[in-house]
Scaffold this motif. Structure first.
Motif, PDB file in Angstrom:
ATOM      1  N   ALA A 291       0.831  -1.208   0.000  1.00  0.00           N
ATOM      2  CA  ALA A 291       0.000   0.000   0.000  1.00  0.00           C
ATOM      3  C   ALA A 291       0.865   1.257   0.000  1.00  0.00           C
ATOM      4  N   ASN A 292       1.948   1.237   0.772  1.00  0.00           N
ATOM      5  CA  ASN A 292       2.848   2.393   0.784  1.00  0.00           C
ATOM      6  C   ASN A 292       3.454   2.631  -0.595  1.00  0.00           C
ATOM      7  N   ALA A 293       3.796   1.568  -1.290  1.00  0.00           N
ATOM      8  CA  ALA A 293       4.377   1.714  -2.631  1.00  0.00           C
ATOM      9  C   ALA A 293       3.375   2.357  -3.585  1.00  0.00           C
ATOM     10  N   VAL A 294       2.130   1.902  -3.537  1.00  0.00           N
ATOM     11  CA  VAL A 294       1.104   2.473  -4.412  1.00  0.00           C
ATOM     12  C   VAL A 294       0.783   3.905  -4.006  1.00  0.00           C
ATOM     13  N   TYR A 295       0.663   4.148  -2.711  1.00  0.00           N
ATOM     14  CA  TYR A 295       0.341   5.482  -2.209  1.00  0.00           C
ATOM     15  C   TYR A 295       1.459   6.477  -2.533  1.00  0.00           C
ATOM     16  N   SER A 296       2.682   5.972  -2.655  1.00  0.00           N
ATOM     17  CA  SER A 296       3.813   6.841  -3.009  1.00  0.00           C
ATOM     18  C   SER A 296       3.588   7.514  -4.362  1.00  0.00           C
ATOM     19  N   LEU A 297       2.908   6.819  -5.279  1.00  0.00           N
ATOM     20  CA  LEU A 297       2.620   7.420  -6.586  1.00  0.00           C
ATOM     21  C   LEU A 297       1.795   8.696  -6.422  1.00  0.00           C
ATOM     22  N   TYR A 298       0.883   8.677  -5.479  1.00  0.00           N
ATOM     23  CA  TYR A 298       0.063   9.863  -5.219  1.00  0.00           C
ATOM     24  C   TYR A 298       0.846  10.929  -4.456  1.00  0.00           C
ATOM     25  N   VAL A 299       1.456  10.518  -3.337  1.00  0.00           N
ATOM     26  CA  VAL A 299       2.110  11.491  -2.453  1.00  0.00           C
ATOM     27  C   VAL A 299       3.213  12.245  -3.185  1.00  0.00           C
ATOM     28  N   PHE A 300       4.036  11.549  -3.938  1.00  0.00           N
ATOM     29  CA  PHE A 300       5.164  12.216  -4.572  1.00  0.00           C
ATOM     30  C   PHE A 300       4.766  12.977  -5.836  1.00  0.00           C
ATOM     31  N   SER A 301       3.478  12.917  -6.191  1.00  0.00           N
ATOM     32  CA  SER A 301       2.981  13.783  -7.275  1.00  0.00           C
ATOM     33  C   SER A 301       2.531  15.141  -6.708  1.00  0.00           C
ATOM     34  N   LEU A 302       2.407  15.229  -5.394  1.00  0.00           N
ATOM     35  CA  LEU A 302       2.026  16.480  -4.735  1.00  0.00           C
ATOM     36  C   LEU A 302       3.247  17.393  -4.608  1.00  0.00           C
ATOM     37  N   PRO A 303       3.010  18.674  -4.391  1.00  0.00           N
ATOM     38  CA  PRO A 303       4.147  19.567  -4.136  1.00  0.00           C
ATOM     39  C   PRO A 303       4.877  19.139  -2.853  1.00  0.00           C
ATOM     40  N   VAL A 304       6.163  19.417  -2.818  1.00  0.00           N
ATOM     41  CA  VAL A 304       6.967  19.058  -1.651  1.00  0.00           C
ATOM     42  C   VAL A 304       6.380  19.734  -0.418  1.00  0.00           C
ATOM     43  N   GLY A 305       6.213  18.935   0.635  1.00  0.00           N
ATOM     44  CA  GLY A 305       5.648  19.466   1.864  1.00  0.00           C
ATOM     45  C   GLY A 305       5.756  18.439   2.972  1.00  0.00           C
ATOM     46  N   PRO A 306       5.074  18.688   4.079  1.00  0.00           N
ATOM     47  CA  PRO A 306       5.155  17.774   5.221  1.00  0.00           C
ATOM     48  C   PRO A 306       4.683  16.354   4.902  1.00  0.00           C
ATOM     49  N   ILE A 307       3.746  16.221   3.986  1.00  0.00           N
ATOM     50  CA  ILE A 307       3.253  14.889   3.642  1.00  0.00           C
ATOM     51  C   ILE A 307       4.373  14.037   3.041  1.00  0.00           C
ATOM     52  N   TRP A 308       5.301  14.638   2.329  1.00  0.00           N
ATOM     53  CA  TRP A 308       6.437  13.887   1.792  1.00  0.00           C
ATOM     54  C   TRP A 308       7.278  13.328   2.940  1.00  0.00           C
ATOM     55  N   ALA A 309       7.523  14.144   3.940  1.00  0.00           N
ATOM     56  CA  ALA A 309       8.332  13.698   5.087  1.00  0.00           C
ATOM     57  C   ALA A 309       7.625  12.579   5.834  1.00  0.00           C
ATOM     58  N   LEU A 310       6.320  12.770   6.084  1.00  0.00           N
ATOM     59  CA  LEU A 310       5.569  11.757   6.817  1.00  0.00           C
ATOM     60  C   LEU A 310       5.511  10.445   6.037  1.00  0.00           C
ATOM     61  N   HIS A 311       5.211  10.530   4.760  1.00  0.00           N
ATOM     62  CA  HIS A 311       5.096   9.306   3.975  1.00  0.00           C
ATOM     63  C   HIS A 311       6.462   8.620   3.836  1.00  0.00           C
ATOM     64  N   THR A 312       7.514   9.393   3.668  1.00  0.00           N
ATOM     65  CA  THR A 312       8.856   8.800   3.586  1.00  0.00           C
ATOM     66  C   THR A 312       9.191   8.085   4.887  1.00  0.00           C
ATOM     67  N   PHE A 313       8.845   8.682   6.017  1.00  0.00           N
ATOM     68  CA  PHE A 313       9.075   8.035   7.303  1.00  0.00           C
ATOM     69  C   PHE A 313       8.309   6.714   7.380  1.00  0.00           C
ATOM     70  N   TYR A 314       7.035   6.719   6.981  1.00  0.00           N
ATOM     71  CA  TYR A 314       6.229   5.489   7.005  1.00  0.00           C
ATOM     72  C   TYR A 314       6.804   4.423   6.074  1.00  0.00           C
ATOM     73  N   VAL A 315       7.223   4.831   4.895  1.00  0.00           N
ATOM     74  CA  VAL A 315       7.793   3.871   3.937  1.00  0.00           C
ATOM     75  C   VAL A 315       9.039   3.226   4.530  1.00  0.00           C
ATOM     76  N   VAL A 316       9.924   4.042   5.070  1.00  0.00           N
ATOM     77  CA  VAL A 316      11.177   3.518   5.620  1.00  0.00           C
ATOM     78  C   VAL A 316      10.917   2.656   6.858  1.00  0.00           C
ATOM     79  N   SER A 317      10.076   3.124   7.774  1.00  0.00           N
ATOM     80  CA  SER A 317       9.847   2.353   9.000  1.00  0.00           C
ATOM     81  C   SER A 317       9.127   1.038   8.705  1.00  0.00           C
ATOM     82  N   CYS A 318       8.160   1.032   7.819  1.00  0.00           N
ATOM     83  CA  CYS A 318       7.460  -0.214   7.477  1.00  0.00           C
ATOM     84  C   CYS A 318       8.383  -1.182   6.728  1.00  0.00           C
TER      85      CYS A 318
END
Length: 131
Positions: free
Chosen positions: A46-73
């Protein structure tokens, strides 16, 4: 002052900090037996698929949060696989090989009972002469 950016930044820090104790304990103890492997696989997919959405957004806090979730999971999944391999190796080492004599056979307790238990039940060993 951009309220949504501040709220996103604060919530990102809070979410990340709330996950650090779990991640720290998993890294320290290498014990993830309380986590389900299928669940960790699904979360990472799910994180891999959701990354397609998150990283299409402008750089912001959501990038940091999602990157943290991807790495920790991903770390949790790697630890889970590593723990599974260790468990398989231990199980293989605990099993007697086909050419080995079981420890109980070497000690004369092939039926799993002690010498006293066999004697009290009237079972005599065949290698001893009758009195």
């Amino acid at each position: 002052m951009d309220i949504p950016l501040i709220a996103g930044t604060v919530s990102t820090v809070v979410f990340a900090v709330s996950n650090l104790p779990m991640l720290g304990k998993a890294l320290r103890t290498r014990d993830v037996s309380s986590y389900s492997l299928p669940s960790l696989v699904m979360i990472n997919a799910a994180n891999a698929v959701y990354s397609l959405y998150v990283f299409s957004l402008p750089v912001g806090p959501i990038w940091a949060l999602h990157t943290f979730y991807v790495v920790s999971c991903a770390i949790m999944l790697v630890l889970c696989f590593a723990q599974g391999r260790v468990a398989v190796r231990r199980a293989a080492l605990d099993q007697p090989h086909s050419g080995d004599v079981a420890l109980s056979d070497r000690r004369g307790r092939a039926d799993g009972r002690s010498r006293a238990a066999r004697a009290s039940s009237g079972v005599r060993r065949l290698d001893r002469a009758a009195p």
